[in-house]
Design an enzyme around this catalytic site. Structure first.
Site, PDB file in Angstrom:
ATOM      1  CG  HIS A 313       3.100  -1.581  12.454  1.00 47.22           C
ATOM      2  ND1 HIS A 313       2.288  -1.546  13.563  1.00 47.22           N
ATOM      3  CD2 HIS A 313       4.000  -2.556  12.672  1.00 47.22           C
ATOM      4  CE1 HIS A 313       2.690  -2.474  14.425  1.00 47.22           C
ATOM      5  NE2 HIS A 313       3.728  -3.097  13.915  1.00 47.22           N
ATOM      6  CG  ASP A 371       9.433  -7.262   9.494  1.00 44.13           C
ATOM      7  OD1 ASP A 371       8.239  -7.092   9.788  1.00 44.13           O
ATOM      8  OD2 ASP A 371      10.200  -8.004  10.131  1.00 44.13           O
TER       9      ASP A 371
HETATM   10  C1  SDX Z   1       5.141  -6.982  11.884  1.00 42.74           C
HETATM   11  O1  SDX Z   1       1.341  -6.046  14.868  1.00 42.74           O
HETATM   12  C2  SDX Z   1       2.615  -5.939  15.117  1.00 42.74           C
HETATM   13  O2  SDX Z   1       3.063  -5.322  16.063  1.00 42.74           O
HETATM   14  C3  SDX Z   1       3.511  -6.681  14.140  1.00 42.74           C
HETATM   15  C4  SDX Z   1       5.005  -6.489  14.319  1.00 42.74           C
HETATM   16  C5  SDX Z   1       5.496  -7.097  15.613  1.00 42.74           C
HETATM   17  O3  SDX Z   1       6.565  -6.666  16.063  1.00 42.74           O
HETATM   18  O4  SDX Z   1       4.862  -8.067  16.096  1.00 42.74           O
HETATM   19  O5  SDX Z   1       5.317  -5.102  14.292  1.00 42.74           O
HETATM   20  C6  SDX Z   1       5.795  -7.166  13.193  1.00 42.74           C
HETATM   21  O6  SDX Z   1       4.352  -7.805  11.505  1.00 42.74           O
HETATM   22  C7  SDX Z   1       5.416  -5.726  11.100  1.00 42.74           C
HETATM   23  C8  SDX Z   1       4.551  -5.650   9.808  1.00 42.74           C
HETATM   24  C9  SDX Z   1       5.243  -6.503   8.750  1.00 42.74           C
HETATM   25  N1  SDX Z   1       4.389  -6.616   7.538  1.00 42.74           N
HETATM   26  C10 SDX Z   1       4.744  -6.064   6.401  1.00 42.74           C
HETATM   27  O7  SDX Z   1       5.692  -5.295   6.260  1.00 42.74           O
HETATM   28  C11 SDX Z   1       3.844  -6.483   5.221  1.00 42.74           C
HETATM   29  C12 SDX Z   1       3.451  -5.234   4.451  1.00 42.74           C
HETATM   30  N2  SDX Z   1       2.558  -4.429   5.302  1.00 42.74           N
HETATM   31  C13 SDX Z   1       1.124  -4.635   5.114  1.00 42.74           C
HETATM   32  O8  SDX Z   1       0.743  -5.935   4.794  1.00 42.74           O
HETATM   33  C14 SDX Z   1       0.298  -3.896   6.158  1.00 42.74           C
HETATM   34  O9  SDX Z   1       0.844  -2.661   6.315  1.00 42.74           O
HETATM   35  C15 SDX Z   1       0.110  -4.513   7.539  1.00 42.74           C
HETATM   36  C16 SDX Z   1      -0.433  -5.889   7.470  1.00 42.74           C
HETATM   37  C17 SDX Z   1       1.382  -4.515   8.283  1.00 42.74           C
HETATM   38  C18 SDX Z   1      -0.912  -3.625   8.301  1.00 42.74           C
HETATM   39  O10 SDX Z   1      -2.077  -3.673   7.596  1.00 42.74           O
HETATM   40  P1  SDX Z   1      -3.425  -2.980   8.160  1.00 42.74           P
HETATM   41  O11 SDX Z   1      -3.187  -2.273   9.429  1.00 42.74           O
HETATM   42  O12 SDX Z   1      -4.508  -4.014   8.154  1.00 42.74           O
HETATM   43  O13 SDX Z   1      -3.657  -1.854   7.132  1.00 42.74           O
HETATM   44  P2  SDX Z   1      -4.351  -2.057   5.782  1.00 42.74           P
HETATM   45  O14 SDX Z   1      -3.900  -3.334   5.138  1.00 42.74           O
HETATM   46  O15 SDX Z   1      -5.801  -1.847   5.971  1.00 42.74           O
HETATM   47  O16 SDX Z   1      -3.700  -0.867   4.936  1.00 42.74           O
HETATM   48  C19 SDX Z   1      -4.272   0.420   4.943  1.00 42.74           C
HETATM   49  C20 SDX Z   1      -4.050   0.905   3.515  1.00 42.74           C
HETATM   50  C21 SDX Z   1      -4.656  -0.020   2.458  1.00 42.74           C
HETATM   51  O17 SDX Z   1      -4.919   0.783   1.313  1.00 42.74           O
HETATM   52  P3  SDX Z   1      -6.458   1.318   1.095  1.00 42.74           P
HETATM   53  O18 SDX Z   1      -7.326   0.071   1.030  1.00 42.74           O
HETATM   54  O19 SDX Z   1      -6.763   2.174   2.308  1.00 42.74           O
HETATM   55  O20 SDX Z   1      -6.414   2.069  -0.206  1.00 42.74           O
HETATM   56  O21 SDX Z   1      -2.639   0.940   3.236  1.00 42.74           O
HETATM   57  C22 SDX Z   1      -2.350   0.030   2.181  1.00 42.74           C
HETATM   58  C23 SDX Z   1      -3.502  -0.939   2.085  1.00 42.74           C
HETATM   59  O22 SDX Z   1      -3.616  -1.447   0.771  1.00 42.74           O
HETATM   60  N3  SDX Z   1      -1.103  -0.633   2.573  1.00 42.74           N
HETATM   61  C24 SDX Z   1      -0.084  -0.845   1.748  1.00 42.74           C
HETATM   62  C25 SDX Z   1       0.907  -1.456   2.547  1.00 42.74           C
HETATM   63  N4  SDX Z   1       0.456  -1.600   3.796  1.00 42.74           N
HETATM   64  C26 SDX Z   1      -0.806  -1.095   3.801  1.00 42.74           C
HETATM   65  N5  SDX Z   1       0.106  -0.565   0.438  1.00 42.74           N
HETATM   66  C27 SDX Z   1       1.302  -0.928  -0.080  1.00 42.74           C
HETATM   67  N6  SDX Z   1       2.308  -1.529   0.633  1.00 42.74           N
HETATM   68  C28 SDX Z   1       2.136  -1.793   1.924  1.00 42.74           C
HETATM   69  N7  SDX Z   1       3.114  -2.396   2.625  1.00 42.74           N
END
Ligand code: SDX
Length: 436
Positions: A313, A371
């Site tokens: 998140h 989720d």
């Molecule tokens: C919702 O914003 C809100 O409040 C949203 C929400 C709401 O109520 O409105 O809470 C609802 O959208 C919840 C989130 C649902 N999405 C998912 O579950 C999809 C999977 N999650 C990711 O796509 C990700 O965690 C995000 C998009 C939610 C957040 O991404 P960020 O904050 O941009 O973080 P990032 O992508 O920069 O990740 C940081 C690191 C990265 O690795 P490095 O480059 O540092 O090595 O964490 C990794 C990412 O690759 N990472 C994951 C991951 N989420 C982040 N690796 C594996 N699986 C994951 N789910």
């Protein structure tokens, strides 16, 4: 906003004039540095793609503490609202700033109930879609189309218009989502029944047919109502920011909410619940718990592009409080339906256990978000996977409206218009075709 005694001073190593920037304090949470005069005084923009360090507004609606895993709606902890209130109480709270007393509660419930039907013409929009159209494609169309029916409430600067548009949208979203489902199932639409609760009415519109009515199971009804509460608002997330930016042009509330629906659809946002359940079903099909280790290796391999959906998140760097409540609801629903041994639930708990102990996730502070469990609950209730995000949109509509109305009522608000760092071609002349 309370001005802080502390100022930020911006200085430049090239001897350009430095600049003091005011800092403001909120009630709780991080202070903000006011950069509104930055460009005028320095000719420079800030740079923050994805807005990781940018606050777009001041708000009194929802507060999230990502480090502590706390979520407050108008100051009330989500854990208390989920247990002591229902979704319409939560709608009242988000819209008007406090929980209703008994008479306010009855009046609000009655007003919403009396707006649950949609114009009979709305059904003809659905006929234009293929039967297998994704429900979010249908919802994006239907919600935008509402602005064609309510010319009496499209002036977003008119408080009365904003009020009736809010009631209509909250009241009609369940009817529209149920219509999108019935259309895909090839079944006739069911009209709302005014003697049912908000969640009960939705379930009946989904699962009853003209041949057989639907008896609402109170445990499932309460679970769905809790799903609505948990998804009602969430500060300045992508879809809420979309609604604010869209509404800042002065467009009508229905068009602004339709923009929010479109944004929520994405798998990184509201589409994650559908993507999470598809992920669980794929792991299950490929060997289930025995294959979890292999799957997790893929997730940790950057080149695979595989993410653990329902994890991570932007704000929560701790357990999403909604995920904890959703997991409880999962247990309740599966027990009620005799699905305690649901393989997907067991698989989800195994994935969660492994992820919470694995350094890749621990180092990145990746925890289950709302989720991760919501899809399992909805699937157990009999809601098709493709409808999960439409139900998220149904629940989030009140948050979008409350945030939109807060912005419009703020005398300082302006149309949102970010700038950029331009890295394209410098000015050049068009050559004649023969020279290109
Ligand atoms: C919702 O914003 C809100 O409040 C949203 C929400 C709401 O109520 O409105 O809470 C609802 O959208 C919840 C989130 C649902 N999405 C998912 O579950 C999809 C999977 N999650 C990711 O796509 C990700 O965690 C995000 C998009 C939610 C957040 O991404 P960020 O904050 O941009 O973080 P990032 O992508 O920069 O990740 C940081 C690191 C990265 O690795 P490095 O480059 O540092 O090595 O964490 C990794 C990412 O690759 N990472 C994951 C991951 N989420 C982040 N690796 C594996 N699986 C994951 N789910």
């Amino acid at each position: 906003m309370t001005p802080s005694d502390v100022k930020a001073t911006l200085s430049f190593s090239d001897g350009s004039a430095s600049m003091d920037l005011p800092i403001y304090k909120g009630t709780i949470g991080p202070d903000v540095i006011d950069i509104r005069k930055l460009y005028a005084q320095t000719g420079k923009f800030t740079y923050d793609p994805g807005f990781l360090s940018t606050s777009s507004c001041n708000s009194t609606i929802t507060y999230i503490d990502g480090d502590k895993g706390e979520l407050l709606y108008r100051g009330y902890p989500i854990e208390q609202l989920a247990v002591n209130c229902d979704y319409l109480d939560t709608c009242y709270l988000l819209l008007y700033g406090d929980l209703p007393n008994e008479s306010q509660r009855q009046d609000f419930h009655a007003r919403v109930t009396n707006h649950t039907m949609v114009n009979e013409q709305m059904q003809f929009f659905l006929r234009g879609f293929r039967r297998d159209a994704h429900p979010m494609a249908i919802m994006t169309g239907l919600v935008g189309a509402l602005s064609a029916f309510y010319h009496d409430s499209t002036d977003i600067n008119n408080p009365q218009h904003r009020e009736i548009a809010a009631i209509r949208l909250i009241a009609k979203m369940p009817t529209l989502v149920a219509m999108a489902y019935k259309y895909s199932a090839g079944q006739p639409y069911m009209y709302p029944k005014n003697d049912l609760s908000y969640a009960g009415n939705f379930m009946r519109m989904m699962f009853a047919t003209p041949c057989e009515d639907y008896k609402v199971n109170p445990v499932i009804e309460r679970a769905l109502d809790r799903i609505f509460i948990l998804h009602a608002d969430h500060e300045q997330n992508a879809s809420t920011s979309t609604v604010r930016l869209c509404g800042s042009s002065g467009t009508n509330p229905f068009a602004a909410i339709a923009a929010g629906v479109a944004c929520l659809w994405g798998p990184a946002h509201g589409g994650a619940n559908e993507a999470c359940l598809n992920m669980l079903e794929e792991i299950q099909a490929n060997g289930g718990v025995a294959k979890v280790g292999e799957f997790m290796e893929k997730v940790k391999d950057k080149n695979s592009g595989v993410k653990l959906m329902g994890f991570g998140h932007r704000v929560y760097k701790n357990y999403d409080p909604r995920a904890k409540l959703m997991r409880e609801t999962c247990h309740e629903v599966l027990n009620e339906l005799g699905l305690q041994n649901d393989p997907l639930f067991k698989l989800a708990m195994e994935l969660e256990k492994i992820a919470l102990e694995d350094d890749y996730f621990v180092a990145r502070k990746l925890y289950p978000n709302v989720d991760f469990y919501s899809g399992i609950v909805q699937r157990a209730i009999g809601i098709p996977v493709q409808l999960f995000t439409a139900i998220f949109a149904l629940a989030r509509t009140v948050g979008w409206i409350a945030q939109l109305n807060e912005m419009i009522a703020d005398p300082e608000y302006k149309i949102g218009r970010p700038r950029q760092l331009y890295v394209g071609a410098a000015q050049r002349d068009v050559k004649p075709l023969s020279e290109r």
